[in-house]
Scaffold this motif. Structure first.
Motif, PDB file in Angstrom:
ATOM      1  N   ASP A  72       0.808  -1.222   0.000  1.00 42.15           N
ATOM      2  CA  ASP A  72       0.000   0.000   0.000  1.00 42.15           C
ATOM      3  C   ASP A  72       0.841   1.272   0.000  1.00 42.15           C
ATOM      4  OD1 ASP A  72       0.688  -0.774   2.685  1.00 42.15           O
ATOM      5  OD2 ASP A  72      -0.776   0.658   3.451  1.00 42.15           O
ATOM      6  N   HIS A  73       2.161   1.129   0.066  1.00 43.09           N
ATOM      7  CA  HIS A  73       3.060   2.282   0.023  1.00 43.09           C
ATOM      8  C   HIS A  73       3.992   2.223  -1.188  1.00 43.09           C
ATOM      9  CE1 HIS A  73       2.198   3.781   4.183  1.00 43.09           C
ATOM     10  NE2 HIS A  73       1.619   2.595   4.183  1.00 43.09           N
ATOM     11  N   ASP A 241       4.149   4.269   8.601  1.00 37.97           N
ATOM     12  CA  ASP A 241       3.297   3.317   9.329  1.00 37.97           C
ATOM     13  C   ASP A 241       3.941   2.851  10.632  1.00 37.97           C
ATOM     14  OD1 ASP A 241       1.309   3.398   7.443  1.00 37.97           O
ATOM     15  OD2 ASP A 241       1.567   1.353   6.710  1.00 37.97           O
ATOM     16  N   HIS A 271       0.343   5.155  10.228  1.00 32.92           N
ATOM     17  CA  HIS A 271      -0.513   4.021   9.876  1.00 32.92           C
ATOM     18  C   HIS A 271      -1.987   4.391   9.738  1.00 32.92           C
ATOM     19  CE1 HIS A 271      -1.050  -0.631  10.293  1.00 32.92           C
ATOM     20  NE2 HIS A 271      -1.264  -0.187   9.065  1.00 32.92           N
ATOM     21  N   HIS A 272      -2.236   5.463   8.984  1.00 32.33           N
ATOM     22  CA  HIS A 272      -3.601   5.796   8.593  1.00 32.33           C
ATOM     23  C   HIS A 272      -4.517   6.042   9.800  1.00 32.33           C
ATOM     24  CE1 HIS A 272      -1.555   4.187   5.193  1.00 32.33           C
ATOM     25  NE2 HIS A 272      -1.550   2.973   5.700  1.00 32.33           N
TER      26      HIS A 272
HETATM   27 ZN   LIG Z   1       0.099   1.557   5.219  1.00 31.60          ZN
END
Ligand SMILES: [Zn+2]
Length: 364
Positions: A72-73, A241, A271-272
């Motif tokens: 996701d990164h 994250d 981390h969102h």
């Molecule tokens: Zn992430």
């Protein structure tokens, strides 16, 4: 100094990611430094490739940071390398550190070659970024605190090389060699237990956020790059994250480097916005302790969270904890968000609506 930081939306459903670009100028806009921090998914990588020429008026990117090798990164960065003219890549190359950790992770039954292969096969998206950079002759530097990188206004606050190696020995690609079935079973159970069904009341003075367990976050996440940009008096801290361990590493390194904490203008919660990554103690050290209720906000906290990520991304307990500690909290949640200094040309975008202090938060 002129600067702007853009968080592009990543993820249509509940899965979050990071796709961040920024540019800054110390000569009134005559010349700019342009950077990318993570590319999110393939789709957000493509969006970055349109965003940068459109809003920054350039196809050239001075630096790309891949904070850690998770999909996701890292995934969207391949597209950035394919389509924009990148001068330098900052990324860790876990597969190049096998010699340093070999004696710590095996009893000799696994060869160095096979460990290296595991690390490559376990992180295909980051490896693809490395391959593309090598093929194009773009220099790659491993972003360790104290390692030279030459990028203006940037300090890598974490990880140090030693801390990185201490995370690397616990990467899944390494531990799955020895991990017993029972432990994977419990890990699977723990992962499954993330859906929230109950809500509890929270007030300004009754904080429900608790310090997470040491192992609440993967070693891959804790190994991530924490970046500090110093734009004159303004400081922007981006935490990828990392969990409490990685944030403590950043705090210790910042103190060793003589960098003051508690006075950021901009902060990316890690981390969102997950509550597994922060607790009251580490937030107190980083951002300062609770302000009196009703205090005006002192800085922006911009969370990269997917459209349907709630209540995990961001956690309402974390949002409240940030507001208590002086933050104006904004989340991407499906649309791009732009944080900018005064003097930046307007884009005609609407002012983003900050998240409120929640009276009810997720129960565990
Ligand atoms: Zn992430």
């Amino acid at each position: 100094m002129l600067y702007e930081i853009d968080f592009l939306p990543v993820g249509d459903n509940e899965k979050s990611g990071d796709a961040i670009s920024l540019r800054y100028s110390s000569d009134g806009g005559a010349t700019w430094t342009i950077g990318v921090i993570d590319g999110g998914t393939q789709q957000s990588g493509e969006a970055l490739c349109e965003h940068i020429p459109h809003y920054y008026g350039s196809d050239s990117v001075d630096f790309v940071i891949c904070t850690h090798p998770d999909q996701d990164h890292a995934s969207g960065l391949s597209c950035v390398l394919d389509n924009l003219d990148v001068s330098q890549v900052l990324m860790h190359r876990p597969w190049d550190h096998v010699d340093e950790i070999y004696h710590l992770v095996t009893d000799g039954r696994v060869s160095k070659d096979s460990l290296r292969r595991r690390l490559i096969e376990g992180h295909p998206y980051a490896y693809a970024v490395e391959e593309k950079a090598v093929a194009q002759g773009i220099p790659i530097i491993e972003p360790f605190t104290y390692a030279y990188h030459g990028i203006p206004n940037l300090t890598i606050v974490a990880p140090t090389r030693d801390y990185y190696l201490s995370c690397l020995v616990n990467f899944r690609s390494i531990t799955e060699v020895t991990e017993d079935e029972q432990r994977s079973f419990f890990n699977a159970l723990r992962r499954a237990a993330t859906t929230v069904s109950n809500w509890i009341a929270e007030t300004w003075d009754d904080e429900k956020l608790v310090d997470p367990a040491e192992d609440a976050v993967s070693s891959e996440n804790n190994s991530g790059v924490v970046s500090l940009f110093t734009f004159g008096e303004k400081k922007a801290l981006l935490a990828a994250d990392v969990g409490v361990s990685g944030l403590r590493e950043a705090i210790n390194n910042a103190q060793a480097l003589g960098i003051a904490l508690n006075d950021f203008s901009f902060f990316q919660p890690p981390h969102h916005g997950s509550k597994r990554n922060v607790g009251p103690a580490v937030l107190d050290s980083l951002l300062g302790t609770k302000r009196p209720q009703g205090s005006s906000s002192e800085y922006t906290a911009l969370i990269s969270a997917s459209k349907e990520g709630e209540p995990k991304h961001p956690s309402k307990r974390v949002v409240n904890a940030l507001i208590r500690r002086g933050a104006l909290v904004i989340a991407t949640q499906g649309s791009a968000k732009n944080h900018f200094s005064s003097g930046m040309p307007g884009r005609g975008w609407q002012i983003a609506k900050p998240l409120p202090f929640y009276d009810n938060v997720e129960d565990d």
